[in-house]
Design a protein around this motif. Structure first.
Motif, PDB file in Angstrom:
ATOM      1  N   LEU A  33       0.526  -0.942   0.095  1.00 46.52           N
ATOM      2  CA  LEU A  33       0.014  -0.117   0.271  1.00 46.52           C
ATOM      3  C   LEU A  33       0.797   1.154   0.082  1.00 46.52           C
ATOM      4  O   LEU A  33       0.621   2.399  -0.591  1.00 46.52           O
ATOM      5  CB  LEU A  33      -1.002  -0.487   1.088  1.00 46.52           C
ATOM      6  CG  LEU A  33      -1.907   1.500   0.845  1.00 46.52           C
ATOM      7  CD1 LEU A  33      -2.778   1.772   0.046  1.00 46.52           C
ATOM      8  CD2 LEU A  33      -2.546   1.300   2.742  1.00 46.52           C
ATOM      9  N   LEU A  34       1.293   1.268   0.901  1.00 51.82           N
ATOM     10  CA  LEU A  34       2.390   2.442   0.734  1.00 51.82           C
ATOM     11  C   LEU A  34       3.244   2.648  -0.593  1.00 51.82           C
ATOM     12  O   LEU A  34       3.718   4.021  -0.785  1.00 51.82           O
ATOM     13  CB  LEU A  34       3.603   1.974   2.419  1.00 51.82           C
ATOM     14  CG  LEU A  34       3.040   2.245   3.218  1.00 51.82           C
ATOM     15  CD1 LEU A  34       4.226   1.735   4.176  1.00 51.82           C
ATOM     16  CD2 LEU A  34       2.747   3.569   3.523  1.00 51.82           C
ATOM     17  N   ASN A  35       3.442   1.225  -0.559  1.00 52.29           N
ATOM     18  CA  ASN A  35       4.164   1.854  -2.198  1.00 52.29           C
ATOM     19  C   ASN A  35       3.336   2.047  -3.510  1.00 52.29           C
ATOM     20  O   ASN A  35       3.879   2.945  -3.896  1.00 52.29           O
ATOM     21  CB  ASN A  35       4.783   0.705  -2.677  1.00 52.29           C
ATOM     22  CG  ASN A  35       5.365   0.304  -3.976  1.00 52.29           C
ATOM     23  OD1 ASN A  35       6.633   0.771  -4.213  1.00 52.29           O
ATOM     24  ND2 ASN A  35       5.561  -0.173  -4.984  1.00 52.29           N
ATOM     25  N   ALA A  36       2.440   1.557  -3.589  1.00 55.75           N
ATOM     26  CA  ALA A  36       1.587   2.527  -4.184  1.00 55.75           C
ATOM     27  C   ALA A  36       1.050   4.020  -4.256  1.00 55.75           C
ATOM     28  O   ALA A  36       1.090   5.117  -4.916  1.00 55.75           O
ATOM     29  CB  ALA A  36       0.133   1.834  -3.873  1.00 55.75           C
ATOM     30  N   CYS A  37       0.957   4.767  -2.750  1.00 58.69           N
ATOM     31  CA  CYS A  37       1.284   5.794  -2.373  1.00 58.69           C
ATOM     32  C   CYS A  37       2.548   6.808  -2.901  1.00 58.69           C
ATOM     33  O   CYS A  37       2.526   8.006  -3.803  1.00 58.69           O
ATOM     34  CB  CYS A  37       1.124   6.279  -0.978  1.00 58.69           C
ATOM     35  SG  CYS A  37      -0.418   5.515   0.159  1.00 58.69           S
ATOM     36  N   VAL A  38       3.395   5.858  -3.160  1.00 50.35           N
ATOM     37  CA  VAL A  38       4.490   6.375  -3.398  1.00 50.35           C
ATOM     38  C   VAL A  38       4.580   6.669  -5.443  1.00 50.35           C
ATOM     39  O   VAL A  38       5.049   7.754  -5.572  1.00 50.35           O
ATOM     40  CB  VAL A  38       5.984   5.676  -3.008  1.00 50.35           C
ATOM     41  CG1 VAL A  38       6.980   6.085  -3.852  1.00 50.35           C
ATOM     42  CG2 VAL A  38       6.512   6.111  -2.049  1.00 50.35           C
ATOM     43  N   LEU A  39       4.019   5.755  -5.586  1.00 54.78           N
ATOM     44  CA  LEU A  39       3.996   5.462  -7.024  1.00 54.78           C
ATOM     45  C   LEU A  39       2.464   6.419  -7.585  1.00 54.78           C
ATOM     46  O   LEU A  39       3.032   7.273  -8.316  1.00 54.78           O
ATOM     47  CB  LEU A  39       3.182   3.871  -7.699  1.00 54.78           C
ATOM     48  CG  LEU A  39       4.559   3.059  -7.839  1.00 54.78           C
ATOM     49  CD1 LEU A  39       3.914   1.765  -8.056  1.00 54.78           C
ATOM     50  CD2 LEU A  39       5.770   3.899  -9.088  1.00 54.78           C
ATOM     51  N   LEU A  40       1.778   6.865  -7.039  1.00 46.66           N
ATOM     52  CA  LEU A  40       0.705   8.261  -7.135  1.00 46.66           C
ATOM     53  C   LEU A  40       1.143   9.080  -6.906  1.00 46.66           C
ATOM     54  O   LEU A  40       1.008  10.299  -7.859  1.00 46.66           O
ATOM     55  CB  LEU A  40      -0.193   7.505  -6.614  1.00 46.66           C
ATOM     56  CG  LEU A  40      -1.194   6.096  -6.691  1.00 46.66           C
ATOM     57  CD1 LEU A  40      -2.939   6.505  -5.499  1.00 46.66           C
ATOM     58  CD2 LEU A  40      -2.258   5.901  -7.622  1.00 46.66           C
TER      59      LEU A  40
END
Length: 431
Positions: free
Chosen positions: A82-89
């Motif tokens: 989830l944190l990695n997805a937030c970084v991508l966004l």
């Protein structure tokens, strides 16, 4: 004797993928990847982030059942995804493309699958663990970062490992159902990664076609310039060499002083043109300033000079020399920047600054001085990353010409905040 020195072909091509992989923490730019590839990767990062967030929300509905079969510490991989997805966004909102967040997802998913047996409490799970839908997302990320072959190998190996884990944790496993489920997952994943690979390859091919078109356009422009240069040289030879020969042929008696002067003038012209063709001809910086003022004369009503430094070295020292080709490229780039400001800024004033000074000698300029120009307006501005790829004024007349002679260009602009174009020569100078 060739009078026009050949130049290295100038083309805007993307950096090979191997270089991108060796600099995972450095954000990529449209100039390195190519405009189409950059947009595709940016869209892929956005889709990756949104799908990962959606899968996380879906996993929340089954976590209560999963906690009876797997330890709580195994959820750290879900939170990390989830944190990695937030970084991508977040990076996508800032229009940046980085490689490392996309590469983190396959690593986290593989670790989550490998550690499933360690987190198993001994009770058969009522349904598939949360990690199952993330395997396909990780395979898609692998094909974006690396290659189709590696993505297929990753998908197959992780899926097989996951199926083996589920066979072990299931109460009474049905071998046929397990094999059919694994085969269908792998087949669907292979089709998906192949489609993504085709899209990425299409973007690279479009960038290659654009780069070839730019190179052909530059080659055509260079051929025209060479033809004009040869015509100018022919006129010089006709006006000087032929005049000297005619004068020598018509003068009675011994060779007169005037004939010798004309012959020497003709030889000087040929020597000058030869040095100019070989890139050895130089000019003084104050002559560059005169050429710049003359080149900006069509915009004399809008140009305001903030600062002009005509003397790079103190009075009494030798005046600095600069190659003629470099001086022409700098004047052309500044003129193009002022022209762009006049056409697109929506303001009536453009500020021009020229300064320079002594610096340690560099490989490009052993004489030990630098020149810096700045063209600034307070107009509507634009987004440099979203500039139309068909606008050759910025890519060729400014960036291309300056970098070809050893300089560097920095374009700083944003919608509503004006535009600043800074040109530094040489690029390896430390002012």
């Amino acid at each position: 004797m060739s009078h026009v020195a050949p130049r290295s072909p100038l083309a805007y091509r993307k950096v090979p993928a191997r270089r991108r992989r060796t600099s995972l923490l450095v954000p990529a730019s449209p100039h390195e990847l190519g405009m189409n590839s950059y947009r595709i990767l940016l869209l892929a990062n956005i889709c990756h982030g949104l799908v990962a967030v959606a899968l996380f929300l879906e996993s929340l509905t089954i976590l209560e059942d999963q906690l009876r079969s797997f330890e709580r510490w195994h959820l750290v991989f879900l939170v990390a995804l989830l944190l990695n997805a937030c970084v991508l966004l977040l990076q996508s909102v800032r229009h940046r493309v980085r490689t490392w967040p996309v590469l983190v997802a396959p690593v986290l998913v593989a670790l989550a699958v490998v550690t499933l047996p360690l987190a198993w409490t001994g009770e058969a799970p009522p349904q598939d663990p949360w990690v199952e839908p993330f395997i396909l997302l990780a395979a898609c990320a692998t094909v974006v970062v690396w290659s189709l072959e590696l993505a297929v190998a990753y998908l197959t190996s992780v899926t097989v490992l996951y199926v083996l884990v589920m066979v072990r944790t299931a109460a009474v496993p049905d071998i046929m159902d397990v094999l059919f489920d694994a085969t269908s997952r792998i087949a669907f994943g292979v089709v998906l990664v192949v489609l993504i690979s085709f899209v990425l390859r299409g973007g690279k091919n479009a960038d290659q076609v654009y780069a070839d078109a730019i190179a052909q356009e530059l080659q055509l422009t260079r051929s025209r310039s060479q033809a004009e240069e040869q015509e100018r040289l022919d006129r010089l030879i006709h006006d000087n060499v032929m005049a000297a020969l005619l004068d020598a042929g018509r003068a009675p008696g011994p060779v007169q002083r005037r004939t010798r002067e004309l012959a020497q003038r003709a030889l000087d012209v040929l020597v000058f043109e030869e040095r100019r063709a070989q890139g050895k001809d130089t000019t003084m910086v104050h002559t560059l300033l005169d050429d710049l003022l003359e080149s900006l004369s069509p915009w004399r009503n809008r140009v305001r000079f903030n600062s002009i430094t005509p003397y790079i070295r103190p009075p009494g020292e030798p005046r600095p020399l600069i190659p003629v080709e470099t001086a022409q490229a700098l004047v052309q780039a500044i003129t193009e920047a002022v022209s762009n400001s006049a056409r697109h800024s929506g303001t009536e004033v453009t500020f021009v600054t020229m300064d320079g000074g002594a610096c340690p000698p560099t490989a490009i300029n052993p004489e030990g001085f630098y020149l810096r120009f700045q063209v600034v307006d307070r107009g509507r501005g634009f987004q440099p990353r979203s500039i139309d790829s068909r606008r050759l004024g910025v890519r060729v007349s400014i960036l291309g010409s300056v970098r070809q002679v050893g300089g560097d260009v920095e374009v700083d602009s944003a919608p509503g905040r004006g535009t600043s174009v800074t040109i530094l020569w040489p690029r390896d100078a430390r002012p």
